[in-house]
Enzyme design. Sequence first.
Site, PDB file in Angstrom:
ATOM      1  CE  LYS A  90       4.505 -41.911 -56.158  1.00 27.37           C
ATOM      2  NZ  LYS A  90       5.765 -42.019 -55.382  1.00 27.37           N
ATOM      3  CE  LYS A 126      13.198 -36.020 -55.088  1.00 24.55           C
ATOM      4  NZ  LYS A 126      12.748 -36.722 -56.301  1.00 24.55           N
ATOM      5  CB  SER A 369       5.625 -43.859 -59.047  1.00 22.55           C
ATOM      6  OG  SER A 369       6.959 -44.215 -58.759  1.00 22.55           O
TER       7      SER A 369
END
Length: 436
Positions: A90, A126, A369
């Site tokens: 994530k 990322k 999220s």
Amino acid sequence: MAIDLLRLPTDSIVRPDKDRFLNEENPFEAMMSRFDRAAELLDLEPGIYKILRNPEKQLIVSVPVMMDNGDVEVFTGYRVLYNTSRGPAKGGIRFDLNVTLEEVKALAAWMTWKCAVVNLPFGGAKGGVICDPLSMSVGELERVTRRYTKGIISLLGPDTDVPAPDVNTNERVMAWLMDTYSMHVGRTENAVTTGKPVEMGGSLGRKEATGRGCMLVTKEALTHLGMDLNGATIAVQGFGNVGSIAARLMAQQGAKVIGISDRAGAFYNAKGIDIDAAIKHVQQHRSLEGFTGGDAIDAEELLTLEVDVLVPAALENVITTKNAPRIRAKVICEGANGPTTAAADPILDEKGIFVIPDILANAGGVTVSYFEWVQDRMGYFWSEAIVNERLGDIMTRSFGDVLQLSKQHRVNMRTAAYMLSISRVATVHRLRGIYA
């Protein structure tokens, strides 16, 4: 919190290199120096230490794009999956001229620890593209997004890697990414990304989540210190989505925001800045330039204002050994990722400044999220009140977990947050073993 998980079995004690500040502003070195400190305190065994010190996957892609004038430009894109032992990767995607692989690696590692510190079933990732989005048309941005998505599509998926917005990206970019992925897999897959428009599976409360999380942990920190957010003075460096919302929510709690800044300038008003007016000004002019609700001051001066709370909510490395001795805030709430260099940490400690570290302070965004991902996967969506209530529960509990560990081991909040997150990731690696 299961404190006994921190009583780690060891083969030998890791002794990290103490001289890690040759390049103070290298974000990966800064992250790793903190990792090393926590690993040493945890007596992390060498095998797990080596695993957690290295990213799982690093992908570099060329992103050729036909520009509006007919020329072809080739941009460079990155996607790093740092650790996925606890679940799908994530992490956000940023479009910026200053994107580097070292930065993306550091941010992916931070996401790993961030998800673990609030106990989400995610790993960390990322991504980024080296480009200047402010000089690009909407069509050019869409083509960059879609071609970059195609370049990293082997990593993407609701069970493998779930991106989100970051610097210079937003829900529209996530909509393009979701559509590109969906067209390639032959079905609509809402859960491949978060931070999407509500109309296509985004969660209510997502836009405000990071700023709301900052407000919640700041309130907890002030309570711990015998203070109250009502009446506290605040300075916010970075007036984007995170900083502006944190400022607005703190003001609604009775705080007095006396300083704000963005890339265009910094402004000070001892009587308190009208945050709603400042937000409206930015919406109309795209920056604080020309804002009349305060006196213009030097951007560096804003960081050193005498306030109860300083919220650095822009980019990395704004608090360094050069300015840390002059910081006068009682509390620092790190709304940005990596705003304080590792070399500046001991200076802030010596000054008695209570730092709410980034991996805890700005975890509200990834928490909601997670809620969005859950809602997309089950096809049932919550009210904003439920989202905010559940966010409050997680942020408050996580702050308490880190504070308890800080007291137990007599370390600052940053070290405690790393110890908690690393122990959780390390525990899963021990339980899973090493596949051979």
